[in-house]
Structure formats: structure tokens, C-alpha cells
Design a protein around this motif. Sequence first.
Motif, mmCIF file in Angstrom:
data_model
loop_
_atom_site.group_PDB
_atom_site.id
_atom_site.type_symbol
_atom_site.label_atom_id
_atom_site.label_comp_id
_atom_site.label_asym_id
_atom_site.label_seq_id
_atom_site.Cartn_x
_atom_site.Cartn_y
_atom_site.Cartn_z
ATOM 1 N N GLN A 28 8.831 -3.265 10.213
ATOM 2 C CA GLN A 28 9.092 -2.509 11.171
ATOM 3 C C GLN A 28 9.645 -0.988 10.803
ATOM 4 O OE1 GLN A 28 11.646 -3.852 14.017
ATOM 5 N NE2 GLN A 28 10.736 -6.069 14.300
ATOM 6 N N ILE A 29 10.260 -0.967 9.835
ATOM 7 C CA ILE A 29 10.661 0.303 9.192
ATOM 8 C C ILE A 29 9.772 0.958 8.594
ATOM 9 C CG2 ILE A 29 12.383 1.540 7.617
ATOM 10 C CD1 ILE A 29 13.976 0.689 10.005
ATOM 11 N N VAL A 30 9.166 0.473 7.630
ATOM 12 C CA VAL A 30 7.905 0.878 6.690
ATOM 13 C C VAL A 30 6.851 1.672 7.787
ATOM 14 C CG1 VAL A 30 6.254 0.791 4.905
ATOM 15 C CG2 VAL A 30 8.550 -0.210 4.738
ATOM 16 N N GLU A 31 6.499 0.637 8.826
ATOM 17 C CA GLU A 31 5.517 0.764 9.639
ATOM 18 C C GLU A 31 5.864 2.039 10.548
ATOM 19 O OE1 GLU A 31 1.766 0.539 12.237
ATOM 20 O OE2 GLU A 31 2.604 -0.308 10.254
ATOM 21 N N GLU A 32 7.259 2.229 10.844
ATOM 22 C CA GLU A 32 7.330 3.594 11.424
ATOM 23 C C GLU A 32 7.509 4.978 10.606
ATOM 24 O OE1 GLU A 32 8.472 4.237 14.426
ATOM 25 O OE2 GLU A 32 8.589 2.339 15.616
ATOM 26 N N VAL A 33 8.152 4.472 9.455
ATOM 27 C CA VAL A 33 8.370 5.810 8.557
ATOM 28 C C VAL A 33 6.827 6.359 7.934
ATOM 29 C CG1 VAL A 33 9.051 6.617 6.214
ATOM 30 C CG2 VAL A 33 10.667 5.062 7.856
ATOM 31 N N VAL A 34 6.082 5.466 7.678
ATOM 32 C CA VAL A 34 4.679 5.700 6.772
ATOM 33 C C VAL A 34 3.520 5.718 7.596
ATOM 34 C CG1 VAL A 34 3.244 4.860 4.862
ATOM 35 C CG2 VAL A 34 5.602 4.289 4.739
ATOM 36 N N VAL A 35 3.486 4.962 8.526
ATOM 37 C CA VAL A 35 2.218 4.970 9.520
ATOM 38 C C VAL A 35 2.525 5.583 10.980
ATOM 39 C CG1 VAL A 35 0.455 3.454 10.593
ATOM 40 C CG2 VAL A 35 1.758 2.697 8.280
ATOM 41 N N LYS A 36 3.201 5.255 11.749
ATOM 42 C CA LYS A 36 3.434 5.719 12.986
ATOM 43 C C LYS A 36 4.083 7.144 13.377
ATOM 44 C CE LYS A 36 3.847 1.164 15.460
ATOM 45 N NZ LYS A 36 4.632 0.393 16.568
ATOM 46 N N SER A 37 5.163 7.240 12.132
ATOM 47 C CA SER A 37 5.980 8.706 12.450
ATOM 48 C C SER A 37 6.295 9.157 11.136
ATOM 49 C CB SER A 37 7.344 8.137 13.296
ATOM 50 O OG SER A 37 7.067 7.534 14.307
ATOM 51 N N PRO A 38 5.155 9.750 10.397
ATOM 52 C CA PRO A 38 5.391 10.271 9.323
ATOM 53 C C PRO A 38 5.740 11.801 9.450
ATOM 54 C CG PRO A 38 2.995 10.112 9.644
ATOM 55 C CD PRO A 38 3.739 9.434 10.801
ATOM 56 N N ARG A 39 5.573 12.454 10.386
ATOM 57 C CA ARG A 39 5.645 13.947 10.361
ATOM 58 C C ARG A 39 6.933 14.513 11.205
ATOM 59 N NH1 ARG A 39 -0.389 15.703 13.036
ATOM 60 N NH2 ARG A 39 -1.554 14.731 11.894
ATOM 61 N N TYR A 40 7.097 15.866 11.060
ATOM 62 C CA TYR A 40 8.181 16.401 11.375
ATOM 63 C C TYR A 40 8.630 16.013 12.799
ATOM 64 C CZ TYR A 40 8.859 19.361 7.216
ATOM 65 O OH TYR A 40 8.589 19.713 5.802
ATOM 66 N N GLY A 41 9.892 15.894 13.168
ATOM 67 C CA GLY A 41 10.029 15.470 14.687
ATOM 68 C C GLY A 41 9.702 14.272 15.131
ATOM 69 N N GLN A 42 9.242 13.273 14.280
ATOM 70 C CA GLN A 42 8.947 11.793 14.758
ATOM 71 C C GLN A 42 9.721 10.999 14.266
ATOM 72 O OE1 GLN A 42 4.847 11.760 13.448
ATOM 73 N NE2 GLN A 42 4.148 12.286 15.263
ATOM 74 N N GLY A 43 10.190 9.953 14.830
ATOM 75 C CA GLY A 43 10.933 8.654 14.253
ATOM 76 C C GLY A 43 12.340 8.957 13.524
ATOM 77 N N GLU A 44 12.924 9.981 14.117
ATOM 78 C CA GLU A 44 14.075 10.283 13.255
ATOM 79 C C GLU A 44 15.503 9.514 13.523
ATOM 80 O OE1 GLU A 44 13.467 15.044 13.095
ATOM 81 O OE2 GLU A 44 14.043 14.338 15.171
ATOM 82 N N HIS A 45 15.264 8.575 14.599
ATOM 83 C CA HIS A 45 16.375 7.438 14.782
ATOM 84 C C HIS A 45 15.854 6.314 15.148
ATOM 85 C CE1 HIS A 45 17.979 11.710 15.972
ATOM 86 N NE2 HIS A 45 19.195 11.130 15.204
ATOM 87 N N LEU A 46 15.938 5.414 14.284
ATOM 88 C CA LEU A 46 15.307 4.004 14.527
ATOM 89 C C LEU A 46 16.309 3.065 14.744
ATOM 90 C CD1 LEU A 46 12.718 4.193 11.392
ATOM 91 C CD2 LEU A 46 12.398 5.012 13.641
ATOM 92 N N TRP A 47 16.011 2.312 15.767
ATOM 93 C CA TRP A 47 16.970 1.161 15.921
ATOM 94 C C TRP A 47 16.232 -0.175 15.722
ATOM 95 C CZ3 TRP A 47 22.175 1.782 18.201
ATOM 96 C CH2 TRP A 47 22.481 3.379 18.434
ATOM 97 N N LYS A 48 16.446 -0.753 14.657
ATOM 98 C CA LYS A 48 15.794 -1.975 14.288
ATOM 99 C C LYS A 48 16.835 -3.255 13.968
ATOM 100 C CE LYS A 48 11.942 0.146 14.694
ATOM 101 N NZ LYS A 48 10.824 -0.235 15.683
#
Length: 272
Positions: free
Chosen positions: A203-223
Motif C-alpha cells: 500500500q505504501i509503495v503503491e502510493e509513493v511510487v505509482v499513485k502520488s509521486p508528484r508534489y502536493g500528492q499523498g503527503e499524509h498516508l494513514w495505513k
Amino acid sequence: MTSPKRSILITGCSLGGVGYALALEFAAHGMRVFATARSTGSLSTLEDKGIETFALDVTDSASIATLRDEIVRRTGGKLDMLFNNAGTMYEAPAIEADPTRTRAMFDANVFGLFDMVSTFTPLLLASASNTQTPPVIINTSSVLSRLPFAFSAAYNASKAAVATYSDTLRIELDPLGIKVVTVFMGEVATNLMSQKPEDFAKQIVEEVVVKSPRYGQGEHLWKGSNAVLVWFLNAIGWRKVFDSTVKKTVGLDQEKIRKSIFDKGQASVKLE
């Protein structure tokens, strides 16, 4: 020689833990992974997967400096991601906690993280550009930074410190082209009642690498187990929204237990 792959340094990668699973998952996404732990003995199976492993004690400035020099040598002075996952947990009633163990925990969970950020930010700066995929610092906090779980006050405080530091760091490093992500980790373990490290890592890698790699995206992840529920109740609930659940979990809603604790407190005063 600079690596063509994007690189990530992960702390706290001992066998069976979250960091170990993260190392495997980032590698599976084509990244060059530098995995660390206090002892490299449990990292041998990561080496079999082509992951580069190193000894690191985040509470030891010399150990951090040695690792920095080695990463510089291997990458030409650049790093794309720093994942601060290392930490320890010490549980005890707040007024009975051993000061030495509490300070040691803060050294690992808080000050060690601070030192890693300070030491490796220059390598991240060297990877910064005008592209939409910035270098990233990922700091591991906990849902307990927002949930007053009893008998772990010092641990909760250490993770609250990480969350506040990370959020401020996010603002300060934005003009430098570095993204900062805070992970609020729920319960992650290998038993049936908790999320498995492998699932958490995916879940974390999917968010950081795939879904939200850009500025302003996925800066707070609750997993992790119940993490989203804690986020939701923390966002909309009153300040004491978790109190009744916490008290029930540890028995502080039971009059017999409360009386026993009160009597113990009074007895300790009389003994003095």
C-alpha cells in the motif's frame, strides 16, 4: 558511478518487520534499494534479491556518517528517497517509565530521525530538478500520535514529535524541491488481527511510487489496521473521542481495577 535507477535508503529493515517488507516492495518496483539495520545478519536474504545492505545505528552519528560516505561512493552523491522507518517501542505507565529507556527510545524514534534527515538532505538536493518526480523524505509516525493509548505515553509522544516535525519539514523543504511524506502507521504485525507487513508495504509503495509521486500528492498516508478509522474520528470527533475505547481496552473502565490502582498510588505515598 551514478545509478540509472531511482534510489531509496530505508532504515530499520530487520527480518520480519515493516522495513524488510518495504525493501522488497520498492525493489519490486524497479528501485535501487539500500536497506539498513543495526545488524546485517538478518538482511542476508535481502542481498539475495539484489538489495544492497548496510549496518546502521540511527542513534550513532558516526554510524550515520559512515553510511552517508558509502552511499555517496555508490551513487555519485545522489539519493532519490529516504525512508525513516527505524524505531523502537517502550511501554510503561507514564509516571513509572524508566527515564533511561525513555530517552533511548527518543534517541531512536526522534533524534535519530532528525540526524538522518540532516545528513542525507544534501544527497536528496543533488537529485532535485524541475521534473514532476521530486526526491522524497518519508517519515514514519503512528496513529498513536493522535490516539492517547494508555501505558505508552512516552512512545505516543515520540511519534507525535515525528508527525509535527515532518509536517513542518514539508513546508521548509518545499522551496528546495524535496517532498516530505508522513506515514501514520496503524497496527502492523503477523497475527490475524493486524495487517501483515507485506500488505502494508504494498500500500505504501503503491502510493509513493505509482499513485502520488508528484508534489502536493499523498503527503499524509494513514495505513495499517484501523488507521483510516483513527484519521476519520480524529478529523471530525471531539478531543476525547477515543477516551472510552482506550479505557475499555486496558480495563480502566472497570471500577475494581480503578480502585486497585488508586490504592496502589496511596500505598506508595504512605511508604515514603
